[in-house]
Scaffold this motif. Structure first.
Motif, PDB file in Angstrom:
ATOM      1  N   THR A 249       7.103  -9.859  45.203  1.00 31.10           N
ATOM      2  CA  THR A 249       7.236 -11.308  45.357  1.00 31.10           C
ATOM      3  C   THR A 249       6.213 -11.876  46.335  1.00 31.10           C
ATOM      4  O   THR A 249       5.546 -11.139  47.061  1.00 31.10           O
ATOM      5  CB  THR A 249       8.655 -11.683  45.837  1.00 31.10           C
ATOM      6  N   THR A 250       6.148 -13.199  46.348  1.00 31.72           N
ATOM      7  CA  THR A 250       5.194 -13.890  47.213  1.00 31.72           C
ATOM      8  C   THR A 250       5.490 -13.680  48.701  1.00 31.72           C
ATOM      9  O   THR A 250       4.602 -13.823  49.538  1.00 31.72           O
ATOM     10  CB  THR A 250       5.216 -15.403  46.923  1.00 31.72           C
ATOM     11  N   SER A 251       6.725 -13.328  49.054  1.00 33.34           N
ATOM     12  CA  SER A 251       7.085 -13.133  50.456  1.00 33.34           C
ATOM     13  C   SER A 251       7.108 -11.654  50.858  1.00 33.34           C
ATOM     14  O   SER A 251       7.611 -11.297  51.912  1.00 33.34           O
ATOM     15  CB  SER A 251       8.455 -13.766  50.748  1.00 33.34           C
ATOM     16  N   GLY A 252       6.570 -10.795  49.982  1.00 37.54           N
ATOM     17  CA  GLY A 252       6.474  -9.383  50.327  1.00 37.54           C
ATOM     18  C   GLY A 252       7.735  -8.582  50.106  1.00 37.54           C
ATOM     19  O   GLY A 252       7.929  -7.542  50.731  1.00 37.54           O
ATOM     20  N   CYS A 253       8.606  -9.044  49.199  1.00 37.19           N
ATOM     21  CA  CYS A 253       9.801  -8.278  48.858  1.00 37.19           C
ATOM     22  C   CYS A 253       9.512  -7.373  47.666  1.00 37.19           C
ATOM     23  O   CYS A 253       8.659  -7.681  46.828  1.00 37.19           O
ATOM     24  CB  CYS A 253      10.968  -9.211  48.515  1.00 37.19           C
ATOM     25  N   PHE A 254      10.238  -6.277  47.609  1.00 41.94           N
ATOM     26  CA  PHE A 254      10.117  -5.333  46.508  1.00 41.94           C
ATOM     27  C   PHE A 254      11.516  -5.074  45.955  1.00 41.94           C
ATOM     28  O   PHE A 254      12.376  -4.546  46.659  1.00 41.94           O
ATOM     29  CB  PHE A 254       9.483  -4.021  46.987  1.00 41.94           C
ATOM     30  N   ILE A 255      11.734  -5.475  44.715  1.00 45.32           N
ATOM     31  CA  ILE A 255      13.043  -5.335  44.069  1.00 45.32           C
ATOM     32  C   ILE A 255      12.893  -4.296  42.963  1.00 45.32           C
ATOM     33  O   ILE A 255      12.036  -4.434  42.093  1.00 45.32           O
ATOM     34  CB  ILE A 255      13.518  -6.681  43.472  1.00 45.32           C
ATOM     35  N   SER A 256      13.751  -3.270  42.969  1.00 44.43           N
ATOM     36  CA  SER A 256      13.513  -2.134  42.094  1.00 44.43           C
ATOM     37  C   SER A 256      14.699  -1.820  41.186  1.00 44.43           C
ATOM     38  O   SER A 256      15.836  -2.218  41.430  1.00 44.43           O
ATOM     39  CB  SER A 256      13.177  -0.896  42.930  1.00 44.43           C
ATOM     40  N   ALA A 257      14.390  -1.054  40.132  1.00 43.91           N
ATOM     41  CA  ALA A 257      15.404  -0.509  39.216  1.00 43.91           C
ATOM     42  C   ALA A 257      14.798   0.714  38.556  1.00 43.91           C
ATOM     43  O   ALA A 257      13.591   0.742  38.271  1.00 43.91           O
ATOM     44  CB  ALA A 257      15.803  -1.548  38.167  1.00 43.91           C
ATOM     45  N   ASP A 258      15.606   1.734  38.336  1.00 41.78           N
ATOM     46  CA  ASP A 258      15.075   2.942  37.701  1.00 41.78           C
ATOM     47  C   ASP A 258      16.188   3.702  37.003  1.00 41.78           C
ATOM     48  O   ASP A 258      17.374   3.492  37.271  1.00 41.78           O
ATOM     49  CB  ASP A 258      14.380   3.845  38.726  1.00 41.78           C
ATOM     50  N   THR A 259      15.799   4.615  36.139  1.00 45.69           N
ATOM     51  CA  THR A 259      16.755   5.538  35.525  1.00 45.69           C
ATOM     52  C   THR A 259      15.992   6.724  34.968  1.00 45.69           C
ATOM     53  O   THR A 259      14.754   6.727  34.904  1.00 45.69           O
ATOM     54  CB  THR A 259      17.582   4.857  34.420  1.00 45.69           C
ATOM     55  N   ALA A 260      16.736   7.749  34.584  1.00 46.84           N
ATOM     56  CA  ALA A 260      16.146   8.938  33.973  1.00 46.84           C
ATOM     57  C   ALA A 260      17.093   9.456  32.898  1.00 46.84           C
ATOM     58  O   ALA A 260      18.299   9.230  32.950  1.00 46.84           O
ATOM     59  CB  ALA A 260      15.887  10.017  35.031  1.00 46.84           C
ATOM     60  N   VAL A 261      16.545  10.139  31.926  1.00 36.69           N
ATOM     61  CA  VAL A 261      17.320  10.732  30.844  1.00 36.69           C
ATOM     62  C   VAL A 261      17.021  12.223  30.815  1.00 36.69           C
ATOM     63  O   VAL A 261      15.853  12.629  30.806  1.00 36.69           O
ATOM     64  CB  VAL A 261      16.953  10.096  29.487  1.00 36.69           C
ATOM     65  N   SER A 262      18.074  13.028  30.847  1.00 40.69           N
ATOM     66  CA  SER A 262      17.893  14.481  30.813  1.00 40.69           C
ATOM     67  C   SER A 262      18.944  15.094  29.904  1.00 40.69           C
ATOM     68  O   SER A 262      19.740  14.388  29.292  1.00 40.69           O
ATOM     69  CB  SER A 262      17.988  15.056  32.228  1.00 40.69           C
ATOM     70  N   TRP A 263      18.947  16.400  29.872  1.00 47.17           N
ATOM     71  CA  TRP A 263      19.826  17.099  28.943  1.00 47.17           C
ATOM     72  C   TRP A 263      21.156  17.508  29.582  1.00 47.17           C
ATOM     73  O   TRP A 263      21.834  18.388  29.121  1.00 47.17           O
ATOM     74  CB  TRP A 263      19.108  18.316  28.379  1.00 47.17           C
ATOM     75  N   GLY A 264      21.536  16.830  30.668  1.00 51.45           N
ATOM     76  CA  GLY A 264      22.859  17.021  31.262  1.00 51.45           C
ATOM     77  C   GLY A 264      22.932  18.176  32.227  1.00 51.45           C
ATOM     78  O   GLY A 264      22.063  19.030  32.302  1.00 51.45           O
ATOM     79  N   ARG A 265      23.988  18.171  33.019  1.00 51.34           N
ATOM     80  CA  ARG A 265      24.284  19.248  33.958  1.00 51.34           C
ATOM     81  C   ARG A 265      25.779  19.492  33.958  1.00 51.34           C
ATOM     82  O   ARG A 265      26.552  18.629  33.538  1.00 51.34           O
ATOM     83  CB  ARG A 265      23.804  18.890  35.375  1.00 51.34           C
TER      84      ARG A 265
END
Length: 377
Positions: A249-265
């Motif tokens: 953003t213009t005020s130097g903020c960082f907004i994040s989201a993530d995920t991963a897909v694997s074969w389970g545990r």
């Protein structure tokens, strides 16, 4: 030498945060009734691994666990930091589970911290190592942590169930944090991100990127999502793929989201974790993560939901000065963090909800870690 006064708490809830606050405040604790009524009682492998990690970066700490693992006695020592440390994380949680408390410990160590963590780098349950690199480290800089020597290198990817990932974390010493007035999230100017694939075709990455860009390009032109395809040893021991996105953003903020897909545990009972068994197509994974990021932006505030707890902890540990921050709807983890901060550090936040924006302004006076030691002596 007088008798040690232990603070007693119960249950496995907030165990990670209670250990961290105990280490920062030098208050010994006893945690009783850890999953005492569960089919498999006591500490889980990732919690035992976390305790060993705390011990590795400290000196003269005392740790005692009873035979059933339902009671933990912890007397914190001096946070030392150190170079060329190595820690093998338990595979029941990803490296992100260990990173949040570790970076805070590293800030207040006597020496700069350099540690290699091995395990799972990307998992739906915990923030990915990409998010820590693209977002979390920027939050630390806001509070005066030096940018020089603050780095997270992803040397190998690793997903569930067998991991094989490896990161190198370096944290400089700050000793003192600077209070912040951080209320304006600004306007989003660009989207950055990275997709990864390990031991699978790059087609998974192309599908995630295409789907995510299809959503973002309707809103702003500056969108760039890079690829990180791994094969051989840098791909870890299990196949998988994922995506990490951040809005700047213009005020130097960082907004994040993530995920991963694997074969389970498998879980502690040996059964396959149903949450990991269900695998989204790559296109859906990209679209859903992009939508999740837009929801985080819509909530308002200077950090996303995942980082609220860390933000409050840093405010509480600032020098004896007033910090004021603004966040979106408080997450359950953030609420629990506020309670633990009050219980261990004696810092109370004033909350001022804004009905018009749906955000919450929080104000506190930092205790200052050096002031905390003087208060205890």
């Amino acid at each position: 030498m007088g008798k040690i006064a232990f603070k007693r708490v119960k249950g496995s809830k907030s165990l990670r945060q209670r250990l961290l606050l105990s280490a920062l405040s030098l208050k010994p604790i006893i945690i009783d009734e850890i999953r005492a009524d569960d089919m498999i009682p006591g500490l889980r492998p990732h919690e035992m691994s976390l305790i060993r990690l705390f011990d590795a970066v400290s000196d003269d700490s005392i740790i005692e666990v009873n035979e059933t693992g339902t009671q933990l006695k912890y007397k914190p020592g001096t946070i030392m930091g150190g170079k060329n440390l190595v820690h093998n994380c338990a595979l029941s949680r990803s490296i992100g589970y260990y990173l949040e408390p570790l970076i805070v410990l590293g800030i207040f160590g006597k020496k700069p911290l350099s540690i290699r963590l091995r395990g799972i780098t990307n998992d739906p349950k915990d923030p990915s190592v990409d998010t820590f690199r693209s977002t979390t480290l920027h939050i630390l800089k806001r509070f005066g942590v030096p940018a020089e020597g603050l780095e997270l290198k992803i040397e190998a990817r690793g997903v569930a169930p067998d991991g094989g990932g490896e990161v190198l974390l370096t944290i400089p010493n700050a000793q003192r944090l600077t209070a912040v007035h951080w209320e304006d999230e600004g306007m989003v100017t660009r989207i950055r991100g990275v997709t990864f694939s390990a031991k699978v075709s790059t087609d998974f990455e192309h599908s995630m990127r295409y789907a995510a860009r299809g959503i973002f390009n309707n809103l702003l032109p500056d969108v760039h999502i890079s690829e990180d395809h791994r094969y051989g040893p840098p791909a870890g021991k299990s196949p998988g793929y994922g995506i990490s996105l951040v809005a700047e953003t213009t005020s130097g903020c960082f907004i994040s989201a993530d995920t991963a897909v694997s074969w389970g545990r498998t879980d502690e009972t040996g059964e396959l974790d149903v949450e990991k068994e269900k695998r989204n197509p790559a296109e859906d994974t990209g679209a859903e993560t992009a939508s999740w990021l837009l929801q985080e932006i819509e909530k308002g505030g200077v950090v996303d939901s995942t980082h609220q707890g860390l933000l409050f902890l840093l405010c509480a540990l600032c020098d004896n000065d007033v910090s004021k921050v603004r966040v979106g709807t408080l997450s359950p983890y953030a609420v629990e963090t506020l309670r633990n901060i009050k219980e261990f550090l004696g810092v109370t936040f004033a909350l001022k909800p804004d009905q018009e924006t749906g955000t919450v302004a929080l104000i506190c006076t930092g205790i200052g870690r050096g002031d905390l030691f003087r208060k205890m002596s």
